[in-house]
Design an enzyme around this catalytic site. Structure first.
Site, PDB file in Angstrom:
ATOM      1  N   GLU A  19      -5.208   0.900   2.936  1.00 55.96           N
ATOM      2  CA  GLU A  19      -4.825  -0.131   3.900  1.00 55.96           C
ATOM      3  C   GLU A  19      -4.865   0.418   5.313  1.00 55.96           C
ATOM      4  OE1 GLU A  19      -2.407  -2.833   6.411  1.00 55.96           O
ATOM      5  OE2 GLU A  19      -2.129  -0.691   6.069  1.00 55.96           O
ATOM      6  N   GLU A  20      -4.450   1.672   5.466  1.00 54.60           N
ATOM      7  CA  GLU A  20      -4.422   2.282   6.787  1.00 54.60           C
ATOM      8  C   GLU A  20      -5.800   2.781   7.221  1.00 54.60           C
ATOM      9  OE1 GLU A  20      -1.984   1.893   8.533  1.00 54.60           O
ATOM     10  OE2 GLU A  20      -0.117   2.005   7.412  1.00 54.60           O
TER      11      GLU A  20
ATOM     12  N   ASP B 181      -0.708   4.255   0.777  1.00 56.58           N
ATOM     13  CA  ASP B 181      -1.294   5.200   1.728  1.00 56.58           C
ATOM     14  C   ASP B 181      -0.553   5.115   3.056  1.00 56.58           C
ATOM     15  OD1 ASP B 181      -2.495   2.601   2.081  1.00 56.58           O
ATOM     16  OD2 ASP B 181      -3.989   3.523   3.393  1.00 56.58           O
TER      17      ASP B 181
ATOM     18  N   HIS C  72       4.468   4.525  12.032  1.00 58.76           N
ATOM     19  CA  HIS C  72       3.390   5.333  12.606  1.00 58.76           C
ATOM     20  C   HIS C  72       3.901   6.335  13.645  1.00 58.76           C
ATOM     21  CE1 HIS C  72      -0.172   2.477  11.443  1.00 58.76           C
ATOM     22  NE2 HIS C  72       0.785   2.471  10.532  1.00 58.76           N
TER      23      HIS C  72
ATOM     24  N   HIS D 241       0.836  -1.203   0.000  1.00 56.48           N
ATOM     25  CA  HIS D 241       0.000   0.000   0.000  1.00 56.48           C
ATOM     26  C   HIS D 241       0.869   1.250   0.000  1.00 56.48           C
ATOM     27  CE1 HIS D 241       0.624   0.892   4.373  1.00 56.48           C
ATOM     28  NE2 HIS D 241       0.754  -0.423   4.457  1.00 56.48           N
TER      29      HIS D 241
ATOM     30  N   ASP E 169       6.511   1.884   6.659  1.00 59.32           N
ATOM     31  CA  ASP E 169       5.166   1.327   6.467  1.00 59.32           C
ATOM     32  C   ASP E 169       4.402   2.090   5.396  1.00 59.32           C
ATOM     33  OD1 ASP E 169       2.855  -0.116   6.824  1.00 59.32           O
ATOM     34  OD2 ASP E 169       2.301   0.853   8.700  1.00 59.32           O
TER      35      ASP E 169
ATOM     36  N   GLU F 142       4.971  -5.806   4.111  1.00 64.38           N
ATOM     37  CA  GLU F 142       4.796  -5.102   5.385  1.00 64.38           C
ATOM     38  C   GLU F 142       6.065  -5.207   6.237  1.00 64.38           C
ATOM     39  OE1 GLU F 142       2.551  -3.189   6.469  1.00 64.38           O
ATOM     40  OE2 GLU F 142       0.674  -3.610   5.425  1.00 64.38           O
TER      41      GLU F 142
END
Length: 390
Positions: free
Chosen positions: A140-141, A76, A363, A74, A107, A169
Site C-alpha cells: 500500500e505504501e 507494510d 510516517h 495493509h 498507519d 486507515e
C-alpha cells in the site's frame, strides 16, 4: 501468541515485524497465525508485475451465508528513517507514559489489531450471522501494483462478493471518531519536458533556451483555478513538484528542462476530462521556434490507478456513525480530504468507508498512538460489527 482480545498485544506483535514495503518480514505470517486460531480460512497469494518486487498478500474469511463485511488494510510500512532520531527503536513496540511507539502504530497496524481484537471479543460471546473477511496487503505504501487491486480481482475470480467494506486507515484527526472518510479525490500526475538547443550564453541566436517557454507553460497550468470545489469535495489543486534543468554552468544555455506536477481532483472531473483540460492549457502557449525548430514541449502522463469517488450508501455510513457516537459521544465529520488510499480500488466492488486512529504521527519519527485511542477504536469496531450484522 498474543491474547486475541487484547489489541495492545496484537499491535506489538505486528510492529515487531519490520515490514517496510515490499517486505513481509513476518507481519502477514503473524496475522495468519492469529486469524487461523480464530477460525478463519487464510490464503496468502503472491502477486508480481514487471520491474517490481513480488508482494505477499493475505485474504482471510470466516462465517456462512448472509451479509459479508470486508475489513481492508495493509501491514507494510514506510521506512523509519534515521534510527538514532527515534526515542525508542521503531520495531519494538515500546509502551511509555500511555503511548505505544513504533513504525506502523498508526498507519496502519493499529487499525488491524483493533479490528481483530474487536472481532475476537464478539466471538467469545456469540457467532457472526454472516461473513467477515480481512483483505490485507503488503503493497500500500509502495507502487500499489501488487496489492489490493490484484487481491480484489483474485478474490472476485474465486466467487467472493462483499456487502460493504471498512478500511482501517488513520482517518481521525484529534480524537477517535471525529472524522470518517466517505470518499477520496482522484490523483493524476504528468511530466512536461521542454526541449531546447544547448549553446553558449554569448551566442543565444545559435541556441534555443527552454526556460522562458517553461515559465509560460507553468503559468498556463497554474494561473487559473481548476474549479471551486463541490458539495462533498474541496477544490481540485494542481501542484508543481519538481522543475529540473540539470545545468550547473552559468555560461551554458540548457538543452532541456523538466516540469513534474500532480493534481488532486474532485468530482467536477473525470481523469479523461482533466487530461483534456491540461492539454488545452498547454496548447494555449504560443511557441516561437527559431530556425532549429526549438524550443518545444512534450507531455507525458504517469499511469495512475483509481479515481475520485464518493460513497452514497447511507445505511453503511449511518451504522458506522452511530457506533462512533454510542462509544465516544462524537458525531463524526464526513470527509473526502487528504490523499488517496486503497479504498479507490475497493469502491469498484462494494460500498466502502474508512475509519481508524488519529493520524498525527503517521510516517513521522516516533510514530505513536495512545493506549486510550487503541481501546476506544476497538470498542467502536466491536459495536460496528455487531450492528452491521444485526
Amino acid at each position: 501468541m498474543p491474547v486475541l482480545t487484547d489489541p495492545l498485544q496484537l499491535l506489538q506483535a505486528l510492529i515487531r515485524c519490520p515490514s517496510v514495503t515490499p517486505y513481509e518480514a513476518g507481519a502477514l505470517s503473524t496475522l495468519e497465525q492469529i486469524l487461523t486460531k480464530m477460525g478463519f480460512n487464510v490464503k496468502r497469494p503472491v502477486f508480481t508485475d514487471k520491474n517490481t518486487e513480488d508482494v505477499e498478500n493475505l485474504y482471510a474469511k470466516m462465517g456462512g451465508e448472509g451479509r459479508h463485511l470486508m475489513f481492508a488494510g495493509h501491514t507494510d510500512v514506510v521506512p523509519p528513517g534515521a534510527l538514532e532520531d527515534w526515542t525508542y527503536p521503531p520495531f519494538e513496540g515500546v509502551i511509555d507514559q500511555g503511548k505505544l511507539y513504533g513504525r506502523g502504530a498508526v498507519d496502519m497496524k493499529g487499525g488491524i489489531a483493533c479490528f481483530v481484537a474487536a472481532l475476537a471479543r464478539i466471538l467469545e460471546k456469540r457467532s457472526i450471522k454472516g461473513m467477515v473477511s480481512l483483505l490485507i496487503t503488503g503493497d500500500e505504501e509502495g507502487p500499489a501494483l501488487n496489492g489490493t487491486v490484484k487481491l480484489l480481482k483474485w478474490a472476485e475470480q474465486k466467487g467472493e462478493k462483499w456487502t460493504a467494506a471498512l478500511v482501517g486507515e488513520p482517518t481521525s484527526v484529534k480524537t477517535v471518531g471525529d472524522v470518517i472518510k466517505i470518499g477520496r479525490r482522484g490523483s493524476l500526475s504528468g511530466v512536461v519536458t521542454v526541449k531546447g538547443r544547448q549553446g553558449h550564453v554569448a551566442f543565444p541566436e545559435r541556441a534555443a533556451n527552454p526556460l522562458p517557454l517553461a515559465g509560460k507553460l507553468i503559468q498556463a497550468l497554474t494561473q487559473t483555478a481548476l474549479d471551486r470545489g463541490t458539495e462533498n469535495f474541496q477544490p481540485s489543486n494542481l501542484e508543481l513538484t519538481t522543475i529540473d534543468t540539470d545545468n550547473p554552468a552559468v555560461n551554458v544555455i540548457p538543452a532541456q528542462t523538466t516540469i513534474r506536477f500532480n493534481i488532486r481532483y474532485n468530482d467536477v472531473w473525470t481523469k479523461e476530462t482533466l487530461m483534456t483540460e491540461i492539454e488545452k492549457r498547454l496548447a494555449s502557449v504560443q511557441l516561437k521556434n527559431n530556425d532549429y525548430q526549438y524550443p518545444y514541449y512534450q507531455l507525458e502522463w504517469i499511469p495512475s490507478l483509481g479515481s475520485v469517488f464518493i460513497t452514497k450508501n447511507d445505511k453503511l455510513i449511518k451504522t458506522l456513525s452511530n457506533a462512533i457516537e454510542s462509544v465516544t459521544g462524537n458525531i463524526p465529520e464526513y470527509s473526502t480530504s487528504g490523499g488517496t488510499s486503497d479504498a479507490r480500488f475497493i469502491k469498484d466492488y462494494c460500498p466502502v468507508v474508512e475509519f481508524g486512529l488519529p493520524g498525527q504521527t503517521m510516517h513521522m519519527v516516533d510514530e505513536c498512538v495512545t493506549l486510550d485511542a487503541i481501546e476506544t477504536l476497538t470498542s467502536v469496531y466491536e459495536r460496528f460489527i455487531v450492528d452491521f450484522f444485526a
